[in-house]
Design a protein around this motif. Structure first.
Motif, PDB file in Angstrom:
ATOM      1  N   SER A  40      13.693   4.318   1.902  1.00  0.00           N
ATOM      2  CA  SER A  40      13.697   5.547   1.099  1.00  0.00           C
ATOM      3  C   SER A  40      12.547   5.632   0.116  1.00  0.00           C
ATOM      4  CB  SER A  40      15.029   5.670   0.348  1.00  0.00           C
ATOM      5  OG  SER A  40      15.193   4.595  -0.565  1.00  0.00           O
ATOM      6  N   THR A  41      11.961   4.502  -0.265  1.00  0.00           N
ATOM      7  CA  THR A  41      10.877   4.530  -1.258  1.00  0.00           C
ATOM      8  C   THR A  41       9.499   4.338  -0.640  1.00  0.00           C
ATOM      9  OG1 THR A  41      11.102   2.149  -1.716  1.00  0.00           O
ATOM     10  CG2 THR A  41      12.442   3.658  -3.042  1.00  0.00           C
ATOM     11  N   VAL A  42       9.392   4.337   0.675  1.00  0.00           N
ATOM     12  CA  VAL A  42       8.083   4.169   1.318  1.00  0.00           C
ATOM     13  C   VAL A  42       7.214   5.393   1.023  1.00  0.00           C
ATOM     14  CG1 VAL A  42       6.855   3.898   3.504  1.00  0.00           C
ATOM     15  CG2 VAL A  42       9.065   2.756   3.151  1.00  0.00           C
ATOM     16  N   PRO A  43       6.027   5.206   0.467  1.00  0.00           N
ATOM     17  CA  PRO A  43       5.152   6.359   0.178  1.00  0.00           C
ATOM     18  C   PRO A  43       4.776   7.112   1.450  1.00  0.00           C
ATOM     19  CG  PRO A  43       4.400   4.398  -0.968  1.00  0.00           C
ATOM     20  CD  PRO A  43       5.458   3.941  -0.022  1.00  0.00           C
ATOM     21  N   ARG A  44       4.584   8.410   1.340  1.00  0.00           N
ATOM     22  CA  ARG A  44       4.281   9.240   2.509  1.00  0.00           C
ATOM     23  C   ARG A  44       3.006   8.809   3.208  1.00  0.00           C
ATOM     24  NH1 ARG A  44       5.479  15.475   0.509  1.00  0.00           N
ATOM     25  NH2 ARG A  44       7.744  15.234   0.136  1.00  0.00           N
ATOM     26  N   ARG A  81       9.442  -2.974 -10.208  1.00  0.00           N
ATOM     27  CA  ARG A  81       8.400  -3.454 -11.121  1.00  0.00           C
ATOM     28  C   ARG A  81       7.026  -3.472 -10.463  1.00  0.00           C
ATOM     29  NH1 ARG A  81       9.041  -9.196 -13.947  1.00  0.00           N
ATOM     30  NH2 ARG A  81      11.091  -8.273 -14.308  1.00  0.00           N
ATOM     31  N   PHE A  82       6.960  -3.932  -9.227  1.00  0.00           N
ATOM     32  CA  PHE A  82       5.664  -4.146  -8.584  1.00  0.00           C
ATOM     33  C   PHE A  82       5.400  -3.193  -7.421  1.00  0.00           C
ATOM     34  CE2 PHE A  82       6.969  -8.384 -10.219  1.00  0.00           C
ATOM     35  CZ  PHE A  82       5.938  -8.583 -11.119  1.00  0.00           C
ATOM     36  N   GLY A  83       6.342  -2.292  -7.127  1.00  0.00           N
ATOM     37  CA  GLY A  83       6.237  -1.466  -5.926  1.00  0.00           C
ATOM     38  C   GLY A  83       4.950  -0.687  -5.815  1.00  0.00           C
ATOM     39  N   ALA A  84       4.603   0.064  -6.830  1.00  0.00           N
ATOM     40  CA  ALA A  84       3.403   0.907  -6.756  1.00  0.00           C
ATOM     41  C   ALA A  84       2.158   0.061  -6.529  1.00  0.00           C
ATOM     42  CB  ALA A  84       3.270   1.722  -8.036  1.00  0.00           C
ATOM     43  N   GLY A  85       2.052  -1.051  -7.243  1.00  0.00           N
ATOM     44  CA  GLY A  85       0.888  -1.913  -7.093  1.00  0.00           C
ATOM     45  C   GLY A  85       0.810  -2.565  -5.733  1.00  0.00           C
ATOM     46  N   ILE A  86       1.960  -2.987  -5.185  1.00  0.00           N
ATOM     47  CA  ILE A  86       1.966  -3.650  -3.882  1.00  0.00           C
ATOM     48  C   ILE A  86       1.623  -2.671  -2.771  1.00  0.00           C
ATOM     49  CG2 ILE A  86       3.466  -4.747  -2.176  1.00  0.00           C
ATOM     50  CD1 ILE A  86       4.817  -6.231  -4.421  1.00  0.00           C
ATOM     51  N   TRP A  87       2.234  -1.472  -2.784  1.00  0.00           N
ATOM     52  CA  TRP A  87       1.914  -0.473  -1.750  1.00  0.00           C
ATOM     53  C   TRP A  87       0.420  -0.171  -1.736  1.00  0.00           C
ATOM     54  CZ3 TRP A  87       4.932   0.337   2.080  1.00  0.00           C
ATOM     55  CH2 TRP A  87       6.313   0.404   1.947  1.00  0.00           C
ATOM     56  N   ARG A  88      -0.129   0.060  -2.899  1.00  0.00           N
ATOM     57  CA  ARG A  88      -1.540   0.430  -2.987  1.00  0.00           C
ATOM     58  C   ARG A  88      -2.437  -0.716  -2.519  1.00  0.00           C
ATOM     59  NH1 ARG A  88      -1.233   2.184  -7.571  1.00  0.00           N
ATOM     60  NH2 ARG A  88      -1.698   0.282  -8.756  1.00  0.00           N
ATOM     61  N   ALA A  89      -2.163  -1.932  -3.008  1.00  0.00           N
ATOM     62  CA  ALA A  89      -3.013  -3.069  -2.675  1.00  0.00           C
ATOM     63  C   ALA A  89      -2.940  -3.414  -1.193  1.00  0.00           C
ATOM     64  CB  ALA A  89      -2.608  -4.277  -3.519  1.00  0.00           C
ATOM     65  N   VAL A  90      -1.740  -3.409  -0.621  1.00  0.00           N
ATOM     66  CA  VAL A  90      -1.583  -3.769   0.786  1.00  0.00           C
ATOM     67  C   VAL A  90      -2.275  -2.748   1.678  1.00  0.00           C
ATOM     68  CG1 VAL A  90       0.079  -4.030   2.668  1.00  0.00           C
ATOM     69  CG2 VAL A  90       0.509  -5.133   0.453  1.00  0.00           C
ATOM     70  N   ASN A  91      -2.087  -1.473   1.412  1.00  0.00           N
ATOM     71  CA  ASN A  91      -2.717  -0.458   2.261  1.00  0.00           C
ATOM     72  C   ASN A  91      -4.233  -0.488   2.146  1.00  0.00           C
ATOM     73  OD1 ASN A  91      -0.753   1.374   3.810  1.00  0.00           O
ATOM     74  ND2 ASN A  91       0.231   1.176   1.816  1.00  0.00           N
ATOM     75  N   ASP A  92      -4.750  -0.703   0.941  1.00  0.00           N
ATOM     76  CA  ASP A  92      -6.200  -0.804   0.775  1.00  0.00           C
ATOM     77  C   ASP A  92      -6.755  -2.013   1.531  1.00  0.00           C
ATOM     78  OD1 ASP A  92      -6.145   1.438  -0.782  1.00  0.00           O
ATOM     79  OD2 ASP A  92      -6.368   0.374  -2.701  1.00  0.00           O
TER      80      ASP A  92
END
Length: 552
Positions: free
Chosen positions: A426-430, A516-527
């Protein structure tokens, strides 16, 4: 003993009187050892190498025999003594006050006063050892399966304070060698062989030969060998060897030293006088059986980076092309050191524990501490994340908050996010190309943490630790302790695939990592995945991602 006469041999011999004859068979000594008086006669003698003395009183039922072996070469010297009474080895201890003075005054004063000089200065101009030249090497006949991997200088005097030295010499450190040896090897027949600039320097009977704990009495064991370094107290300099090899007198093919490895020294601060220059490193056990979880690896690196990690050490025995591609990318940035761990010839979990993991773990924390200059080293697997439970703090910040001078490690209890629990997307970014991040889609775990040392993992302080295990520190310097991290302060989050157990029916929902770390992890992993695999922008999840295995 090199002189014609002597007035003292070792620190526990308080007085020696001689008949003033040249050293040789028949020469007599009166020795006072811990208030006991012995009349000893030389029974065997090889000049400057070996002397054996026996009780000169033939009617005395106490069959005392003293054996002294010496080697002194090129500015550093080594020695060893054996004492036998009625054929059995004994330990003679000096009076406690003298021993305390030796440990707390004599050795530190000598170490601070002596100037340590490299045998070959050109070998030590590189700021940091990268490990790219480290490989498993055979000792003697390869079919015997003795192997050597690495060696480290250890300036901690606690390691060498109990090792005997010849009169006129004092220890200032030791060399610790990591190897695979038979569990029942004859320890007294193992020697360290030092050289500098390809020139033979000295041979030294090993002061300690030990199998790392958790060997399960198998035929072969992850092992370490310790040989002290000692300097002549009359000289202002002590020479450091460049390389070391192991020899073994019980095996003909190993009696001569042929396989040398380079000794790793701290690039600065050789005696650990200053605070460590770096903070947090992470050690991961060997990759094996064609490890193929590239996405999990990227998520792991980026999670620990967000938590203050500056370096990862990965031991690569067998991995897929995709995983090798990930490792090369991070290696190029300097974040990861990839160590070659290719070796065969053992039936793992029958003849040798699990891919040589216990050599890897101990090599790793010495590598991080000595060559890397790190204060903290985490011991984990790729499916294990250490989580600090405090509000908005990183793992490094937590360690720095609870740390004390007398702590050697921080042990985290484990909970499990099994793959049988339904994932939550449910929280996976589009715009996320990599949608299955373990920390972000698994939010159901076992409720009750396991006890400390049962599947737990930990962060150690390398300068306080002597031997590391898979789930706890086995040996540490005296007067230090483990800090058992309470559940309310932190947990080991274990994202296990394909293996079920440990109270899996009793569960709770836990979203703290992704909150706590979701936004940072999604961004870093995709980059990162876009940079590593530009054609698809996706890191392969791995064909066998749900079949991982952890060592017991």
């Amino acid at each position: 003993m090199f002189a014609e006469t002597a007035n003292k041999w070792m620190k526990f011999v308080t007085f020696v009187a001689t008949d003033h004859k040249p050293v040789g068979v028949g020469k007599t000594y009166k020795a006072v050892i811990d208030s006991n008086i012995f009349l000893l006669a030389v029974a065997e003698h090889r000049w400057a190498k070996y002397v054996a003395l026996e009780n000169a009183n033939r009617d005395d039922i106490l069959k005392l025999r003293v054996e002294l072996r010496f080697a002194a070469h090129s500015g550093f010297s080594v020695g060893r003594s054996n004492f036998r009474i009625n054929g059995s080895a004994v330990v003679l201890n000096s009076p406690s006050k003298k021993l305390q003075k030796y440990i707390h005054e004599t050795l530190p004063l000598y170490q601070r006063s002596v100037s340590l000089v490299y045998g070959n200065e050109n070998w030590h101009t590189v700021t940091e050892d990268t490990g790219k030249d480290d490989i498993w090497l055979p000792i003697g006949d390869p079919s015997k399966r003795f192997k050597i991997y690495s060696a480290y200088f250890d300036p901690r005097l606690e390691v060498v304070e109990s090792y005997p030295v010849p009169d006129g010499f004092l220890p200032f450190g030791s060399i610790r060698i990591f190897a695979i040896l038979p569990f029942k090897v004859h320890k007294s027949e193992i020697f360290c062989n030092f050289r500098s600039d390809n020139t033979y320097v000295a041979q030294h009977r090993a002061d300690a030969v030990e199998a790392v704990h958790e060997h399960w009495n198998m035929e072969f064991a992850a092992s370490y060998v310790i040989c002290k370094l000692a300097g002549n107290v009359a000289k202002r300099e002590a020479r450091l060897p460049d390389e070391v090899a192991l020899s073994y007198n019980d095996e003909p093919s190993m009696r001569e030293a042929t396989t040398f490895v380079r000794i790793k020294y701290p690039p600065a601060d050789r005696l650990f006088r200053a605070a460590p220059a770096r903070s947090l490193a992470v050690c991961v056990g060997p990759l094996h059986h064609n490890f193929g979880q590239a996405l999990r690896m990227v998520e792991f690196f980026e999670y620990y980076r967000l938590n203050g990690a500056e370096r990862f050490y990965v031991y690569n025995k067998s991995a897929t092309v995709e995983v090798d591609t990930v490792l090369r990318h991070y290696q190029a940035t300097g974040l990861v050191q990839v160590l070659d761990w290719h070796f065969e010839g053992y039936k793992f979990e029958n003849e040798l524990r699990y891919e040589g993991i216990f050599v890897a773990l101990n090599d790793c924390f010495y590598r991080a501490t000595v060559a890397g200059g790190f204060r903290y080293t985490a011991i984990v697997d790729f499916d294990e994340l250490l989580f600090p439970a405090g509000d908005n703090e990183t793992l490094l910040e937590y360690l720095q908050t609870v740390d004390r001078y007398d702590v050697h490690s921080f042990n985290f209890q484990g909970v499990f996010f099994y793959d049988i629990y339904a994932p939550d997307f449910s929280t996976v970014p589009r715009r996320a190309n990599n949608t299955y991040l373990y920390t972000q889609v698994r939010n159901v775990r076992t409720k009750n943490p396991l006890l400390h040392h049962n599947r737990s993992k930990y962060v150690l302080k390398g300068r306080n630790v002597l031997e590391a295990g898979n789930h706890m520190v086995w040996n540490a310097v005296r007067d230090t302790r483990e800090y058992a991290v309470p559940e309310q302060e932190g947990l080991l989050m274990h994202y296990r695939d394909g293996n079920l157990g440990y109270d899996f029916e009793n569960v709770v929902m836990d979203n703290r990592i992704r909150e706590r770390f979701g936004a940072g992890i999604w961004r870093a992993v995709n980059d990162k995945c876009a940079a590593i695999f530009p054609d698809q922008g996706v890191c392969p999840l791995g064909r066998d991602y749900n079949g991982t295995m952890s060592v017991q």
